[in-house]
Design an enzyme around this catalytic site. Sequence first.
Site, PDB file in Angstrom:
ATOM      1  N   HIS A 110       0.849  -1.194   0.000  1.00 26.52           N
ATOM      2  CA  HIS A 110       0.000   0.000   0.000  1.00 26.52           C
ATOM      3  C   HIS A 110       0.883   1.242   0.000  1.00 26.52           C
ATOM      4  O   HIS A 110       1.828   1.332   0.792  1.00 26.52           O
ATOM      5  CB  HIS A 110      -0.899  -0.006   1.240  1.00 26.52           C
ATOM      6  CG  HIS A 110      -1.822   1.174   1.292  1.00 26.52           C
ATOM      7  ND1 HIS A 110      -2.945   1.265   0.505  1.00 26.52           N
ATOM      8  CD2 HIS A 110      -1.777   2.313   2.027  1.00 26.52           C
ATOM      9  CE1 HIS A 110      -3.567   2.408   0.755  1.00 26.52           C
ATOM     10  NE2 HIS A 110      -2.880   3.064   1.673  1.00 26.52           N
ATOM     11  N   SER A 137       3.950   0.651   2.609  1.00 25.87           N
ATOM     12  CA  SER A 137       3.819  -0.371   3.649  1.00 25.87           C
ATOM     13  C   SER A 137       3.435  -1.696   3.018  1.00 25.87           C
ATOM     14  O   SER A 137       2.678  -1.739   2.044  1.00 25.87           O
ATOM     15  CB  SER A 137       2.728   0.013   4.659  1.00 25.87           C
ATOM     16  OG  SER A 137       2.935   1.290   5.213  1.00 25.87           O
ATOM     17  N   ASP A 146      -6.817  -2.234   4.514  1.00 21.89           N
ATOM     18  CA  ASP A 146      -5.478  -1.719   4.826  1.00 21.89           C
ATOM     19  C   ASP A 146      -5.208  -1.652   6.326  1.00 21.89           C
ATOM     20  O   ASP A 146      -4.497  -0.762   6.811  1.00 21.89           O
ATOM     21  CB  ASP A 146      -5.283  -0.320   4.205  1.00 21.89           C
ATOM     22  CG  ASP A 146      -5.409  -0.328   2.697  1.00 21.89           C
ATOM     23  OD1 ASP A 146      -5.058  -1.355   2.081  1.00 21.89           O
ATOM     24  OD2 ASP A 146      -5.878   0.687   2.128  1.00 21.89           O
TER      25      ASP A 146
END
Length: 316
Positions: A110, A137, A146
């Site tokens: 992400h 990340s 997420d």
Amino acid sequence: MKKARVAVLISGSGTNMAALLYASRLPGAAYEIVAVGSNDPDAKGLELAAAEGIPTFAIAHKGIKRADHDMAMDAKLRESGAEYVALAGYMRILTPEFVGRWAGRMLNIHPSLLPKYTGLDTHARAIAAGDAKGGVSVHLVTEELDAGEILGQIEVAIVAGDTADSLAARVLIAEHQLYSRVLSAYVSRPFDPAWLVGQVRERAMIMPQAEETISHGMPCFGIVKGKKFAWVSMDRHGDGKTALLTKISGVDEQAMLIERDPERFYRPTYFGDGWIGMRLDLGDTDWDDVSERIATSWRAVAPKKLTALMDAADQF
């Protein structure tokens, strides 16, 4: 150590997929790419994967219910023999059922420093907020978008005059550096003695009055001022094994376990018929079984007063 079998899901050009693929061909890589799939049959990344000799599949999502599409993708993943799934620009929100089937075995990359900026438009949001750093990340995939455990991050400086596009271009370089390293480290954990000891420690130290010591060069867990109920053997006498040693009822149970799974269970040298060795380094450890074996072993050596208190607590 055998290489973990990884499938990659993409929706577009597949640059992160390519980075994962090429890294998998370096000496010492802990994984191999066994399939690349997409929800878009025209995804450019599929062409690259096919050219590199990787099996590909595509199932268009238009006109199909999300749950049905996810199950069709899941079937293809399992057909490939994948043990892990790496999402690499896969632009689909996954159903809880799909996520649950791959719990602990699906990673995503992400473009933000999570927990900041989940979802879309991460670079524009970071610039608008006046952040000094953007970044990337890698995290485990959970039902919440997420929000899974963060496995690795790289910060990327935001410089004067940056636009979302210019920042995205530099973050993409960081993505290509980070994902393969994190994936390789993550799939190696089931074979890493230090990580395996940590998993045993986590389960052993929740037992009442447990303490950890080192004995004969092995981490061991016992009751304070009492007997030991679990040991971790690591390459003991050069046997190449990382194994949990716990108490059992006796020779009959020991023989039954060894006969049922001789690769996993063995009679630990010097411990006798009241103990069983259970290998932890085969890559498919049932950690619920480990927890049960530790708890049973603790009960076998704990004073009756202590087990009575635990039994009483279990009534509530």
